[in-house]
Motif scaffolding. Structure first.
Motif: not given
Length: 251
Positions: A103-112, A134-144, A95-101
């Motif tokens: 493919g850097n992925q964040n599942i650790s924390c939001i904010g500083d 190989p690592t793919s990602y699944w995002v069930p709710k696509h949003s900004r 999964g990915a709580s955040q992902i950028d253009r």
């Protein structure tokens, strides 16, 4: 296998297109360990095993290798699991709580990082996964909030960071990102994210509006492929007869 047509095609749900898109991550993968995280990726991996990737290994998440019906077919002690991870014979869909253009992925924390506004799962095995297999990602709710310009913390390594450390990241690969809107890959000259397919019923404009960075969009974007009649039967009658998939992705 025959494709779904006519009235039955109209009944295919968004969740079922997502299952198909996830399953395709393991097409013809051979004898590797599939590590899907999340309900729809798990149904997708089991579907791939029953159809076009019969050599795929599935785990119960602990110490056993299992068939799609849950029957135990092997033992996978933790030391062997680590050998598979470091040897590249695994394809994980995280999964990915955040992902950028890139493919850097964040599942650790939001904010500083020093004073986060929200604590999440933690880094877990994301760095090792992305650098060794190989690592793919699944995002069930696509949003900004998920598809962001820059992740608050890098857990899974993206293409830009991997390129800066080529000596340790030669096995780095992100085959695909699947969301409830479409499928994305990094098949661009600079390995930035590209829209590879739209789920039926979704427009390019919807995807762009829900993405927090400039996405590469080809002139012609195909739709995610239709399930075959046999695949649809397996999803609905064998793998997920309770339709739990629709709790993860609505219509």
């Amino acid at each position: 296998m025959t494709e779904v047509t006519g009235a039955s095609l109209a009944a295919v749900t968004r969740a079922e297109y997502c299952v198909i898109a996830c399953a395709e991550a393991w097409r013809d993968a051979g004898e590797i360990l599939a590590s899907p995280m999340g309900l729809i990726p798990s149904v997708g991996a089991r579907l791939a095993r029953l159809t076009f990737s019969p050599d795929l290994l599935l785990t119960d998440g602990e110490a056993m290798l299992v068939r799609p019906d849950g029957t135990v077919e092997g033992w996978l002690p933790y030391r062997q699991h680590l050998a598979l991870v470091t040897g590249g014979r695994r394809h994980v869909m995280m999964g990915a709580s955040q992902i950028d253009r890139f493919g850097n992925q964040n599942i650790s924390c939001i904010g500083d990082w020093e004073r986060p506004t929200r604590q999440l799962l933690g880094v877990r095995g994301a760095p090792v996964n992305t650098l060794n297999n190989p690592t793919s990602y699944w995002v069930p709710k696509h949003s900004r909030r998920v598809f962001v310009e820059k992740v608050d913390m890098v857990c899974g390594v993206g293409y830009d960071r991997a390129a800066a450390h080529a000596d340790t990241s030669r096995f780095h690969r992100i085959p695909r990102v699947v969301s409830d809107l479409g499928v994305f890959d990094f098949a661009t000259p600079d390995h930035s994210m590209r829209l590879a397919s739209l789920h039926p019923g979704v427009s390019v404009e919807q995807v762009r509006a829900a993405t927090g960075f400039t996405l590469t969009v080809p002139d012609e974007v195909p739709y995610t492929r239709e399930p075959t009649a046999d695949e649809l039967r397996l999803i609905r009658e064998v793998l997920d007869p309770g339709d739990t998939r629709s709790r993860e992705v609505g219509s």
